[in-house]
Design an enzyme around this catalytic site. Structure first.
Site: not given
Ligand code: FPP
Length: 261
Positions: A38, A86
């Protein structure tokens, strides 16, 4: 799981100061570590960058974490990459993530071959864009014979949906006469979850300081130790993994019973 001690020492040779490899007992590591990654968006925003740059940096952190887990000799690493919720993000961000999953997987296949890593997916893959789905199937295929660490990516995963699916599968089998109601026990449910055959995580790490489970592995985390760090996911590295394991090893795991009387 096999571990090359010399390689591990070398991997952890330049300590950041507050922790070294000697601060953990490498003979009592958690066999399965799971991570809620996260904070990609906030990491990017704090640097005046587009959120997408945070996801790209998140891929680098994930690559290091896979390598760390292999070096440590874990049996399994699982990560929450995309939840059933998501899809509510802006379409542009969803598209970018799906594209990133596909391109990253293709790019990292040589690493999985080199490290003997076996891929698994947790979640409903049918709903993914065709390109992403096809690449995931290719990854599954190409790593099916690997005997090293299992790397499980949770994509389009939601724990309630997973349990609902298991309930439906069981209901179908009972109504078809293939399963008796007396045989519906905990193992019957566990074997119909996406995680069938994987040990339950012993350690759950969540980055960015949030104290929530976010519909992740609700069944499987029943006795799991939690480690929450304020670090944003793109900053997560081999040292934070070690800090999480040190905290885990300091816990007194009782599984509902009484120990050390
Ligand atoms: C959270 O950050 C992360 C995600 C939604 C998942 C995405 C993960 C990656 C891109 C890394 C792994 C990649 C692969 C190829 C599996 P957020 O967007 O929720 O951050 P925030 O809470 O600060 O908005």
């Amino acid at each position: 799981m096999y571990r090359d001690e010399a390689l591990l020492r070398e991997y952890y040779s330049s300590s950041p100061g507050d922790i070294t490899l000697d601060d953990v007992d490498v003979n009592h590591l958690p066999s399965h570590v799971s991570i809620i990654m996260d904070g990609n968006g906030r990491w990017a925003q704090a640097r005046g960058l587009d959120r997408s740059k945070g996801h790209v940096a998140g891929v680098d952190a994930l690559r290091e974490t896979v390598t760390t887990s292999v070096r440590l000799g874990l049996d399994a690493l699982s990560v929450y990459a995309f939840s059933t919720e998501n899809w509510r993000r802006p379409q542009r961000e969803v598209d970018l993530l799906m594209h990133l999953f596909a391109t990253t997987l293709v790019k990292e296949l040589p690493l999985f071959h080199q490290e003997n890593v076996r891929l698994r997916f947790l979640g409903d893959l049918e709903a993914l864009p065709k390109k992403t789905y096809d690449v995931f199937c290719q990854g599954l295929d190409e790593t099916a014979d690997h005997t090293g660490m299992t790397f499980a990516l949770a994509v389009n995963y939601g724990s309630r949906a997973e349990m609902t699916r298991a309930a439906r599968l069981i209901a179908q089998e009972v109504s078809a006469g293939a399963l008796s109601i007396d045989d519906v026990d905990e193992s019957a449910i566990a074997s119909r979850l996406y995680t069938a055959g994987l040990p339950d995580p012993e350690l759950l790490i969540r980055t960015s300081g949030e104290l929530r489970l976010s519909n992740y592995l609700l069944w499987q985390l029943a006795y799991t130790e939690f480690y929450v760090t304020d670090m944003m996911w793109p900053d997560f590295d081999r040292w934070e993994m070690l800090r999480a394991i040190r905290a885990f090893q300091g816990r007194n795991r009782r599984f509902g019973g009484v120990v050390n009387q």
